[in-house]
Design a protein around this motif. Structure first.
Motif, PDB file in Angstrom:
ATOM      1  N   ALA A 101       7.967   1.013  10.658  1.00 38.66           N
ATOM      2  CA  ALA A 101       8.941   2.231  10.379  1.00 38.66           C
ATOM      3  C   ALA A 101       8.556   2.483   9.159  1.00 38.66           C
ATOM      4  CB  ALA A 101      10.276   1.867  10.723  1.00 38.66           C
ATOM      5  N   PRO A 102       8.519   3.972   8.997  1.00 35.71           N
ATOM      6  CA  PRO A 102       8.426   4.409   7.783  1.00 35.71           C
ATOM      7  C   PRO A 102       9.619   4.368   7.002  1.00 35.71           C
ATOM      8  CG  PRO A 102       8.703   6.407   9.249  1.00 35.71           C
ATOM      9  CD  PRO A 102       8.469   5.087  10.014  1.00 35.71           C
ATOM     10  N   PRO A 103       9.555   4.422   5.462  1.00 30.07           N
ATOM     11  CA  PRO A 103      10.806   4.225   4.878  1.00 30.07           C
ATOM     12  C   PRO A 103      11.616   5.373   4.988  1.00 30.07           C
ATOM     13  CG  PRO A 103       8.875   4.283   3.340  1.00 30.07           C
ATOM     14  CD  PRO A 103       8.194   4.527   4.811  1.00 30.07           C
ATOM     15  N   ALA A 104      12.922   5.043   4.946  1.00 27.24           N
ATOM     16  CA  ALA A 104      13.863   6.058   5.384  1.00 27.24           C
ATOM     17  C   ALA A 104      13.838   7.355   4.192  1.00 27.24           C
ATOM     18  CB  ALA A 104      15.553   5.478   5.344  1.00 27.24           C
ATOM     19  N   PRO A 105      14.231   8.415   4.431  1.00 26.34           N
ATOM     20  CA  PRO A 105      14.488   9.424   3.570  1.00 26.34           C
ATOM     21  C   PRO A 105      15.464   9.204   2.231  1.00 26.34           C
ATOM     22  CG  PRO A 105      14.538  10.438   5.749  1.00 26.34           C
ATOM     23  CD  PRO A 105      14.519   8.929   5.855  1.00 26.34           C
ATOM     24  N   GLY A 106      14.889   9.326   1.060  1.00 26.08           N
ATOM     25  CA  GLY A 106      15.782   8.965  -0.020  1.00 26.08           C
ATOM     26  C   GLY A 106      15.364   7.580  -0.604  1.00 26.08           C
ATOM     27  N   THR A 107      14.605   6.997   0.307  1.00 24.76           N
ATOM     28  CA  THR A 107      14.238   5.656  -0.435  1.00 24.76           C
ATOM     29  C   THR A 107      13.223   5.807  -1.618  1.00 24.76           C
ATOM     30  OG1 THR A 107      13.945   4.784   1.807  1.00 24.76           O
ATOM     31  CG2 THR A 107      12.656   3.591   0.086  1.00 24.76           C
ATOM     32  N   LEU A 108      13.388   5.136  -2.591  1.00 27.25           N
ATOM     33  CA  LEU A 108      12.659   5.216  -3.911  1.00 27.25           C
ATOM     34  C   LEU A 108      11.381   4.570  -3.760  1.00 27.25           C
ATOM     35  CD1 LEU A 108      12.340   6.405  -6.740  1.00 27.25           C
ATOM     36  CD2 LEU A 108      13.619   4.268  -7.653  1.00 27.25           C
ATOM     37  N   MET A 109      10.420   5.212  -4.053  1.00 30.32           N
ATOM     38  CA  MET A 109       8.848   4.509  -3.778  1.00 30.32           C
ATOM     39  C   MET A 109       8.252   4.642  -5.112  1.00 30.32           C
ATOM     40  SD  MET A 109       8.625   4.106  -0.492  1.00 30.32           S
ATOM     41  CE  MET A 109       7.210   3.791  -0.169  1.00 30.32           C
ATOM     42  N   SER A 110       7.597   3.397  -5.353  1.00 33.05           N
ATOM     43  CA  SER A 110       6.809   3.122  -6.753  1.00 33.05           C
ATOM     44  C   SER A 110       5.626   4.078  -6.733  1.00 33.05           C
ATOM     45  CB  SER A 110       6.732   1.830  -6.855  1.00 33.05           C
ATOM     46  OG  SER A 110       5.604   1.503  -5.923  1.00 33.05           O
ATOM     47  N   PRO A 111       5.212   4.323  -7.865  1.00 32.53           N
ATOM     48  CA  PRO A 111       4.116   5.028  -7.914  1.00 32.53           C
ATOM     49  C   PRO A 111       2.957   4.321  -7.438  1.00 32.53           C
ATOM     50  CG  PRO A 111       5.333   4.895 -10.061  1.00 32.53           C
ATOM     51  CD  PRO A 111       5.921   4.020  -9.437  1.00 32.53           C
ATOM     52  N   SER A 112       2.783   3.078  -7.468  1.00 33.78           N
ATOM     53  CA  SER A 112       1.822   2.478  -6.963  1.00 33.78           C
ATOM     54  C   SER A 112       1.767   2.494  -5.548  1.00 33.78           C
ATOM     55  CB  SER A 112       1.852   0.876  -7.396  1.00 33.78           C
ATOM     56  OG  SER A 112       2.993   0.214  -7.136  1.00 33.78           O
ATOM     57  N   GLN A 113       2.824   2.374  -4.795  1.00 33.82           N
ATOM     58  CA  GLN A 113       2.896   2.708  -3.363  1.00 33.82           C
ATOM     59  C   GLN A 113       2.503   4.086  -2.907  1.00 33.82           C
ATOM     60  OE1 GLN A 113       7.221   1.511  -3.396  1.00 33.82           O
ATOM     61  NE2 GLN A 113       6.743  -0.007  -1.735  1.00 33.82           N
ATOM     62  N   THR A 114       2.845   4.874  -3.851  1.00 29.15           N
ATOM     63  CA  THR A 114       2.420   6.384  -3.369  1.00 29.15           C
ATOM     64  C   THR A 114       1.052   6.564  -3.485  1.00 29.15           C
ATOM     65  OG1 THR A 114       4.844   6.888  -4.203  1.00 29.15           O
ATOM     66  CG2 THR A 114       3.037   8.721  -3.885  1.00 29.15           C
ATOM     67  N   TYR A 115       0.516   6.193  -4.738  1.00 29.92           N
ATOM     68  CA  TYR A 115      -0.812   6.324  -5.001  1.00 29.92           C
ATOM     69  C   TYR A 115      -1.681   5.479  -4.036  1.00 29.92           C
ATOM     70  CZ  TYR A 115       0.046   9.400  -8.940  1.00 29.92           C
ATOM     71  OH  TYR A 115       0.557  10.421  -9.769  1.00 29.92           O
ATOM     72  N   ASP A 116      -1.361   4.258  -3.980  1.00 28.18           N
ATOM     73  CA  ASP A 116      -2.176   3.403  -2.936  1.00 28.18           C
ATOM     74  C   ASP A 116      -2.363   3.920  -1.386  1.00 28.18           C
ATOM     75  OD1 ASP A 116      -3.662   0.694  -2.996  1.00 28.18           O
ATOM     76  OD2 ASP A 116      -2.161   0.225  -1.317  1.00 28.18           O
ATOM     77  N   LYS A 117      -1.150   4.547  -0.904  1.00 26.95           N
ATOM     78  CA  LYS A 117      -1.420   5.149   0.591  1.00 26.95           C
ATOM     79  C   LYS A 117      -2.163   6.408   0.337  1.00 26.95           C
ATOM     80  CE  LYS A 117       1.432   6.834   4.212  1.00 26.95           C
ATOM     81  NZ  LYS A 117       2.735   6.937   4.819  1.00 26.95           N
ATOM     82  N   LEU A 118      -2.231   7.091  -0.547  1.00 27.05           N
ATOM     83  CA  LEU A 118      -3.193   8.240  -0.704  1.00 27.05           C
ATOM     84  C   LEU A 118      -4.559   7.735  -0.910  1.00 27.05           C
ATOM     85  CD1 LEU A 118      -1.191  10.490  -3.298  1.00 27.05           C
ATOM     86  CD2 LEU A 118      -1.597  11.003  -0.684  1.00 27.05           C
ATOM     87  N   LEU A 119      -4.746   6.893  -1.841  1.00 26.96           N
ATOM     88  CA  LEU A 119      -6.085   6.379  -1.769  1.00 26.96           C
ATOM     89  C   LEU A 119      -6.647   5.605  -0.529  1.00 26.96           C
ATOM     90  CD1 LEU A 119      -8.547   5.624  -3.812  1.00 26.96           C
ATOM     91  CD2 LEU A 119      -7.384   3.494  -4.302  1.00 26.96           C
ATOM     92  N   ALA A 156      -4.287  10.448  -9.693  1.00 30.06           N
ATOM     93  CA  ALA A 156      -4.170  12.114  -9.072  1.00 30.06           C
ATOM     94  C   ALA A 156      -5.468  12.488  -9.043  1.00 30.06           C
ATOM     95  CB  ALA A 156      -3.124  12.600  -9.683  1.00 30.06           C
ATOM     96  N   PHE A 157      -6.167  12.465 -10.483  1.00 32.88           N
ATOM     97  CA  PHE A 157      -7.486  13.276 -10.508  1.00 32.88           C
ATOM     98  C   PHE A 157      -8.694  12.478  -9.816  1.00 32.88           C
ATOM     99  CE2 PHE A 157     -10.413  15.224 -14.160  1.00 32.88           C
ATOM    100  CZ  PHE A 157     -10.925  16.192 -13.218  1.00 32.88           C
ATOM    101  N   GLY A 158      -8.531  11.172  -9.629  1.00 33.32           N
ATOM    102  CA  GLY A 158      -9.443  10.376  -8.893  1.00 33.32           C
ATOM    103  C   GLY A 158      -9.330  10.678  -7.570  1.00 33.32           C
ATOM    104  N   ILE A 159      -8.249  10.716  -6.884  1.00 35.61           N
ATOM    105  CA  ILE A 159      -7.908  11.140  -5.410  1.00 35.61           C
ATOM    106  C   ILE A 159      -8.623  12.312  -5.141  1.00 35.61           C
ATOM    107  CG2 ILE A 159      -6.322  11.250  -3.730  1.00 35.61           C
ATOM    108  CD1 ILE A 159      -4.755   8.604  -5.201  1.00 35.61           C
ATOM    109  N   ALA A 160      -8.136  13.238  -5.943  1.00 35.67           N
ATOM    110  CA  ALA A 160      -8.579  14.710  -5.852  1.00 35.67           C
ATOM    111  C   ALA A 160      -9.963  14.971  -5.753  1.00 35.67           C
ATOM    112  CB  ALA A 160      -7.951  15.751  -6.869  1.00 35.67           C
ATOM    113  N   HIS A 161     -10.717  14.196  -6.732  1.00 30.91           N
ATOM    114  CA  HIS A 161     -12.039  14.243  -6.893  1.00 30.91           C
ATOM    115  C   HIS A 161     -12.787  13.727  -5.819  1.00 30.91           C
ATOM    116  CE1 HIS A 161     -16.034  12.312  -8.259  1.00 30.91           C
ATOM    117  NE2 HIS A 161     -16.231  13.699  -8.722  1.00 30.91           N
TER     118      HIS A 161
END
Length: 190
Positions: free
Chosen positions: A32-50, A161-166
């Motif tokens: 299940a995806p995290p519920a709205p309002g769940t605080l996500m860490s920077p590493s979780q956020t960037y790792d999902k994008l990467l 962020a720059f690395g992922i955009a690249h």
């Protein structure tokens, strides 16, 4: 043979129930995806994008046949004079990952000569995969406390962020190269 209405109705209901059960089981297998309002860490956020970009990029690199790694669009097809070949695009991203995702507490090593030596598809793709392993390790080290602290090359969050955009920029170029060779990018396949 024609099935009578009650038999076909029962059969139809059974098929519908089996299909719904199968679809439900497929959905239940996904976390299940995290519920709205769940605080996500920077590493979780960037790792999902990467991870998403890594999948698309590595799949595209693997989809191009080895004999086409030297492909670059011909100058007769538009403004393509001096552009990188497909293999050079992949090497460039692996090398750039080493820059964007290097440990900011360690000195940056100039390893351009190592990348220049890569010739085969297998060598290039392996270096690409290694660069993503390094990128994941870098991103795992990003915390709320250090995400926006300035380092010699920028903030950890900014560099990620720059690395992922690249990656996205070069992925778009690789998609064009694949399509020019009659290959549908894996991410666009049904």
């Amino acid at each position: 043979m024609h099935l009578s209405s009650p038999v076909s109705s029962i059969l139809g209901c059974c098929l519908l129930a089996a299909t719904s059960t199968y679809a439900f089981a497929q959905d239940a297998a996904k976390p299940a995806p995290p519920a709205p309002g769940t605080l996500m860490s920077p590493s979780q956020t960037y790792d999902k994008l990467l991870s998403g970009m890594e999948k698309e990029f590595v799949d595209a690199a693997e989809a191009m046949p080895a004999e086409k790694y030297d492909f670059a669009p011909p100058v007769t097809a538009g403004e393509f004079k001096g552009v990188r070949t497909f293999g050079e695009q992949v090497k460039h991203v692996a090398e750039a990952n080493a820059y964007f995702f290097h440990d900011p507490t360690a000195p940056l090593v100039d390893d351009r000569a190592d990348y220049a030596k890569l010739k085969t598809k297998a060598e290039i793709v392996q270096k690409l995969k290694d660069s993503f392993a390094m990128a994941h390790a870098y991103i795992a080290s990003i915390t709320p406390e250090n995400a926006f602290v300035m380092t010699k090359t920028g903030t950890r969050a900014g560099m990620a962020a720059f690395g992922i955009a690249h990656l996205m920029d070069h992925y778009g170029q690789m998609v064009e190269y694949l399509r020019m060779n009659g290959i549908v990018p894996p991410a666009s396949r049904g």
